[in-house]
Write a protein that holds these residues in place. Structure first.
Motif, PDB file in Angstrom:
ATOM      1  N   THR A  38     -67.116 -28.102  30.881  1.00  0.00           N
ATOM      2  CA  THR A  38     -67.018 -26.752  30.319  1.00  0.00           C
ATOM      3  C   THR A  38     -65.891 -26.810  29.309  1.00  0.00           C
ATOM      4  N   VAL A  39     -66.213 -26.427  28.086  1.00  0.00           N
ATOM      5  CA  VAL A  39     -65.194 -26.538  27.049  1.00  0.00           C
ATOM      6  C   VAL A  39     -64.554 -25.184  26.812  1.00  0.00           C
ATOM      7  N   ASN A  40     -63.236 -25.160  26.948  1.00  0.00           N
ATOM      8  CA  ASN A  40     -62.505 -23.928  26.635  1.00  0.00           C
ATOM      9  C   ASN A  40     -61.763 -24.118  25.343  1.00  0.00           C
ATOM     10  N   THR A  41     -62.093 -23.290  24.340  1.00  0.00           N
ATOM     11  CA  THR A  41     -61.259 -23.412  23.146  1.00  0.00           C
ATOM     12  C   THR A  41     -60.030 -22.573  23.404  1.00  0.00           C
ATOM     13  N   ILE A  42     -59.010 -23.303  23.796  1.00  0.00           N
ATOM     14  CA  ILE A  42     -57.813 -22.605  24.225  1.00  0.00           C
ATOM     15  C   ILE A  42     -57.095 -22.093  23.001  1.00  0.00           C
ATOM     16  N   ASN A  43     -56.407 -21.013  23.154  1.00  0.00           N
ATOM     17  CA  ASN A  43     -55.648 -20.545  22.014  1.00  0.00           C
ATOM     18  C   ASN A  43     -54.188 -20.350  22.355  1.00  0.00           C
ATOM     19  N   ASN A  44     -53.760 -21.029  23.395  1.00  0.00           N
ATOM     20  CA  ASN A  44     -52.326 -20.993  23.656  1.00  0.00           C
ATOM     21  C   ASN A  44     -51.895 -22.333  24.219  1.00  0.00           C
ATOM     22  N   SER A  45     -51.365 -23.164  23.348  1.00  0.00           N
ATOM     23  CA  SER A  45     -51.094 -24.541  23.740  1.00  0.00           C
ATOM     24  C   SER A  45     -50.029 -24.655  24.820  1.00  0.00           C
ATOM     25  N   TRP A  46     -49.130 -23.710  24.924  1.00  0.00           N
ATOM     26  CA  TRP A  46     -48.078 -23.819  25.926  1.00  0.00           C
ATOM     27  C   TRP A  46     -48.644 -23.779  27.335  1.00  0.00           C
ATOM     28  N   ARG A  47     -49.766 -23.116  27.496  1.00  0.00           N
ATOM     29  CA  ARG A  47     -50.290 -23.026  28.856  1.00  0.00           C
ATOM     30  C   ARG A  47     -50.927 -24.333  29.293  1.00  0.00           C
ATOM     31  N   ALA A  48     -51.270 -25.176  28.346  1.00  0.00           N
ATOM     32  CA  ALA A  48     -51.796 -26.489  28.740  1.00  0.00           C
ATOM     33  C   ALA A  48     -50.677 -27.270  29.406  1.00  0.00           C
ATOM     34  N   PRO A  49     -50.941 -27.899  30.543  1.00  0.00           N
ATOM     35  CA  PRO A  49     -49.884 -28.486  31.365  1.00  0.00           C
ATOM     36  C   PRO A  49     -48.894 -29.369  30.632  1.00  0.00           C
ATOM     37  N   LYS A  50     -49.366 -30.316  29.828  1.00  0.00           N
ATOM     38  CA  LYS A  50     -48.396 -31.167  29.156  1.00  0.00           C
ATOM     39  C   LYS A  50     -48.068 -30.647  27.767  1.00  0.00           C
ATOM     40  N   LYS A 129     -54.992 -19.094  15.901  1.00  0.00           N
ATOM     41  CA  LYS A 129     -55.548 -19.360  17.216  1.00  0.00           C
ATOM     42  C   LYS A 129     -54.535 -19.182  18.327  1.00  0.00           C
ATOM     43  N   ILE A 130     -53.295 -18.957  17.949  1.00  0.00           N
ATOM     44  CA  ILE A 130     -52.252 -18.854  18.967  1.00  0.00           C
ATOM     45  C   ILE A 130     -51.676 -17.462  18.941  1.00  0.00           C
ATOM     46  N   ALA A 131     -51.196 -17.035  20.126  1.00  0.00           N
ATOM     47  CA  ALA A 131     -50.626 -15.697  20.182  1.00  0.00           C
ATOM     48  C   ALA A 131     -49.264 -15.668  19.502  1.00  0.00           C
ATOM     49  N   PHE A 132     -48.959 -14.535  18.915  1.00  0.00           N
ATOM     50  CA  PHE A 132     -47.610 -14.267  18.404  1.00  0.00           C
ATOM     51  C   PHE A 132     -46.667 -14.208  19.599  1.00  0.00           C
ATOM     52  N   PRO A 133     -45.440 -14.665  19.601  1.00  0.00           N
ATOM     53  CA  PRO A 133     -44.740 -15.273  18.472  1.00  0.00           C
ATOM     54  C   PRO A 133     -44.875 -16.776  18.407  1.00  0.00           C
ATOM     55  N   LEU A 134     -45.672 -17.369  19.315  1.00  0.00           N
ATOM     56  CA  LEU A 134     -45.842 -18.816  19.298  1.00  0.00           C
ATOM     57  C   LEU A 134     -46.429 -19.275  17.974  1.00  0.00           C
ATOM     58  N   SER A 135     -47.229 -18.393  17.358  1.00  0.00           N
ATOM     59  CA  SER A 135     -47.878 -18.771  16.107  1.00  0.00           C
ATOM     60  C   SER A 135     -46.861 -19.017  14.998  1.00  0.00           C
ATOM     61  N   LEU A 136     -45.652 -18.512  15.177  1.00  0.00           N
ATOM     62  CA  LEU A 136     -44.646 -18.763  14.161  1.00  0.00           C
ATOM     63  C   LEU A 136     -44.012 -20.124  14.345  1.00  0.00           C
ATOM     64  N   TYR A 137     -44.083 -20.638  15.588  1.00  0.00           N
ATOM     65  CA  TYR A 137     -43.323 -21.844  15.903  1.00  0.00           C
ATOM     66  C   TYR A 137     -44.184 -23.087  16.032  1.00  0.00           C
ATOM     67  N   LEU A 138     -45.325 -22.951  16.699  1.00  0.00           N
ATOM     68  CA  LEU A 138     -46.082 -24.153  17.054  1.00  0.00           C
ATOM     69  C   LEU A 138     -46.622 -24.952  15.863  1.00  0.00           C
ATOM     70  N   PRO A 139     -47.213 -24.324  14.854  1.00  0.00           N
ATOM     71  CA  PRO A 139     -47.689 -25.140  13.727  1.00  0.00           C
ATOM     72  C   PRO A 139     -46.552 -25.928  13.080  1.00  0.00           C
ATOM     73  N   GLY A 140     -45.371 -25.284  12.969  1.00  0.00           N
ATOM     74  CA  GLY A 140     -44.225 -25.997  12.396  1.00  0.00           C
ATOM     75  C   GLY A 140     -43.853 -27.201  13.245  1.00  0.00           C
ATOM     76  N   LYS A 141     -43.900 -27.025  14.544  1.00  0.00           N
ATOM     77  CA  LYS A 141     -43.549 -28.120  15.459  1.00  0.00           C
ATOM     78  C   LYS A 141     -44.539 -29.267  15.302  1.00  0.00           C
ATOM     79  N   MET A 142     -45.827 -28.945  15.223  1.00  0.00           N
ATOM     80  CA  MET A 142     -46.840 -29.991  15.077  1.00  0.00           C
ATOM     81  C   MET A 142     -46.646 -30.718  13.752  1.00  0.00           C
TER      82      MET A 142
END
Lengths: 312, 267
Positions: A38-50, A129-142
């Motif tokens: 089952t494929v979940n297109t997740i939209n919050n990477s922090w919730r993924a365990p690693k 694809k990510i919730a605010f405020p993570l959307s401000l930080y995560l793309p920069g981190k990647m």
């Protein structure tokens, strides 16, 4: 084998099931080996365990890297490499190493470091694809991680400046594409008629380059000159992912779906209304039945017009 | 400038620079150096090996080994192969396109897995770092410079490991990767004398460099060399190349028997 398996991935666009090479690799392998994921297109990477996608969750087991996920699937008897000889298995490892060393840096650069591409396409897409405020930080981190990886693995002296490193990694990537094209030749897949792990990896790396529309596309242009590789990607998309390859953006598909949903809701609302009216009418017997029919016809009329708007 | 490179023939005084053999050089650099030496031997190009404590700093790319030919300095196997090719010597000209692709892929496999595993073992395994790497790496320098330099290098290598996702691996996982790589190389070699049957190529040189060094270097444990010894065709391959290209040469070149501090001869 009976335990349900759930895969969390980045979603897709531009006709691809996912934009992220590692997610695509795992999804393709699952299709090739028949693993029921089952494929979940997740939209919050922090919730993924690693913290890093793709992630496979099966009962209590959590696995996070493509190689490990594929190993797990093989242990569960979903093995796409069953018919390969030992030498072909060895070749698989070697070509995957080639992809990681020679093609991945340029892929990362095109997506995350090339300024125009990053600002106009990658960052907005991932941020959406990510919730605010993570959307401000995560793309920069990647993006920073991608730059770090390139500089640490490719950027030693004498290539002091990023522009020289860029020239080298794109040269390497183009050479890698040429080598892949020569190796594939006219065959449908890399080892005959059935796709294997290597096909999953090659697809995972090539498809984003091939399909995503960037302003700076030197790698895509080079890839388009290798028709057998393009055909390879298109074949997998049509056969295993059942997506059209006309370049129809899935955004269009989503709007159609949204429209359908809205119209269905409208129809439901109206049928509820009709039922209510029916009840009212039944309770007040002085209303002649004709009105009922009129009402029904009116409702029917309204019903039919949204339906007609559904035509593709 | 590539035109002038091609014009000059290979000089007699071509030199290969590496760190000090007995006290300083580490597993990964030794493997890389041996690979280049093997390649040049296979091309029949004479080379002297010169050991210098500051070889790493003399290298144009910071990586070893590097060769000094005429007035050109080239480092690392990949560029050296190109350089030698420009001078008209090549081991892989007889291969067709698909074979060349395969050769390059297998060379990347060795770099990706074997070399990275060697670096991991040297710089990320605490016991090895403390007992072997730090003493050796800083040995030409007085205290505290020796410690500073080796900590600096360790920090650099660990950053790189983190970026490519190897920092989270355990030693067992790294050894398993080595095993997987050796398994693949063993399968590919099969019963042939060289990877592309009758004639050696740069892939043979690279594989020889790494495997031979792993087999003949004494570390804290024998786990790493045991992984290679599991594959008899690989040990036979190393012995064959040693006999054909290195025996009968001066003690200074290419090593094998002359190492006192780390030695366990191929048996």
């Amino acid at each position: 084998m009976a335990a349900p398996m759930e895969l969390s991935c980045w979603g897709g666009d531009w006709g691809l099931p996912s934009l992220h090479p590692e997610c695509l690799t795992v999804m393709a392998y699952a299709k090739f080996s028949g693993a029921p994921l089952t494929v979940n297109t997740i939209n919050n990477s922090w919730r993924a365990p690693k913290g890093d996608l793709p992630v496979l969750v099966s009962e209590d087991i959590v696995i996070s890297q493509p190689a490990k996920i594929l190993n797990f699937l093989r242990k569960q008897k979903y093995n796409a490499d069953y018919d390969l000889s030992a030498k072909q298995g060895a070749d698989t490892l070697a070509y995957i190493a080639l992809l990681e060393e020679k093609l991945l840096p340029a892929l990362l650069h095109t997506f995350w470091i090339e300024a125009e591409n990053y600002c106009s396409v990658t960052k907005p897409w991932f941020a959406s694809k990510i919730a605010f405020p993570l959307s401000l930080y995560l793309p920069g981190k990647m993006s920073r991680e991608a730059l770090n990886r390139i500089l640490l693995t490719k950027g030693g002296p004498p290539l002091y400046s990023l522009t020289e490193v860029e020239a080298q990694i794109y040269r390497d990537a183009k050479e890698c594409l040429n080598l892949l094209s020569k190796r594939l030749g006219t065959a449908q897949f890399f080892f005959g008629d059935t796709p294997t792990t290597l096909d999953a990896f090659v697809f995972g790396f090539l498809a984003p380059i091939y399909k995503v529309c960037f302003p700076r596309v030197q790698l895509q242009e080079h890839l388009k000159q290798l028709p057998n590789l393009c055909r390879f990607c298109d074949d997998i998309l049509t056969c295993y992912f059942r997506l059209t390859v006309s370049g129809y953006s899935s955004a269009g598909q989503d709007t159609a779906d949204a429209n359908l949903q809205k119209l269905t809701q409208l129809v439901n609302k109206e049928s509820n209304l009709i039922e209510k009216m029916d009840d009212n009418l039944r309770r007040s017997p002085q209303h002649p039945p004709r009105k009922l029919t009129t009402l029904k016809l009116a409702a029917g009329g309204e019903e039919s017009s949204p339906m007609s708007r559904l035509s593709p | 400038s590539s035109l002038s490179t091609a014009a000059e023939p290979w000089p007699e005084n071509a030199a290969l620079y590496q760190q000090l053999k007995e006290e300083q050089i580490l597993l990964s650099d030794n493997a890389s150096s041996l690979a280049v030496q093997a390649f040049l031997q296979m091309c029949n190009l004479p080379i002297r090996v010169i050991c210098r404590a500051n070889a790493e700093y003399m290298s144009p790319s910071g990586k070893l080994p590097f060769i000094h030919v005429g007035n050109q300095v080239v480092s690392e196997l990949g560029p050296i192969v190109q350089f030698v090719k420009a001078k008209g010597h090549s081991l892989s000209d007889g291969l067709d396109e698909v074979q060349k692709a395969e050769m390059k892929a297998y060379m990347e496999l060795v770099n990706n897995m074997l070399l990275t595993a060697e670096l991991y073992l040297q710089w990320c395994d605490d016991v090895t770092v403390e007992e072997i790497t730090h003493p050796r790496y800083g040995s030409p320098y007085p205290w505290p410079l020796n410690r500073i330099l080796s900590y600096q290098k360790q920090w650099e290598v660990r950053r790189k490991m983190k970026a490519i996702g190897w920092a989270g691996k355990t030693l067992e996982q790294v050894l398993e990767d080595v095993d997987q790589c050796c398994h693949a190389l063993s399968q590919r070699l099969g019963t042939q004398p060289y990877f592309f049957n009758k004639q050696p190529t740069e892939l043979d040189a690279l594989v020889f460099g790494h495997l031979f060094t792993i087999l003949t270097t004494q570390l804290i444990t024998d786990e790493l060399s045991e992984k290679v010894k599991n594959y008899s065709n690989l040990t036979a391959f190393c012995r064959r190349i040693e006999q054909q290209y290195f025996e009968g040469h001066e003690k200074d070149s290419s090593t094998i028997a002359a190492r006192s501090s780390k030695k366990s001869l191929l048996r």
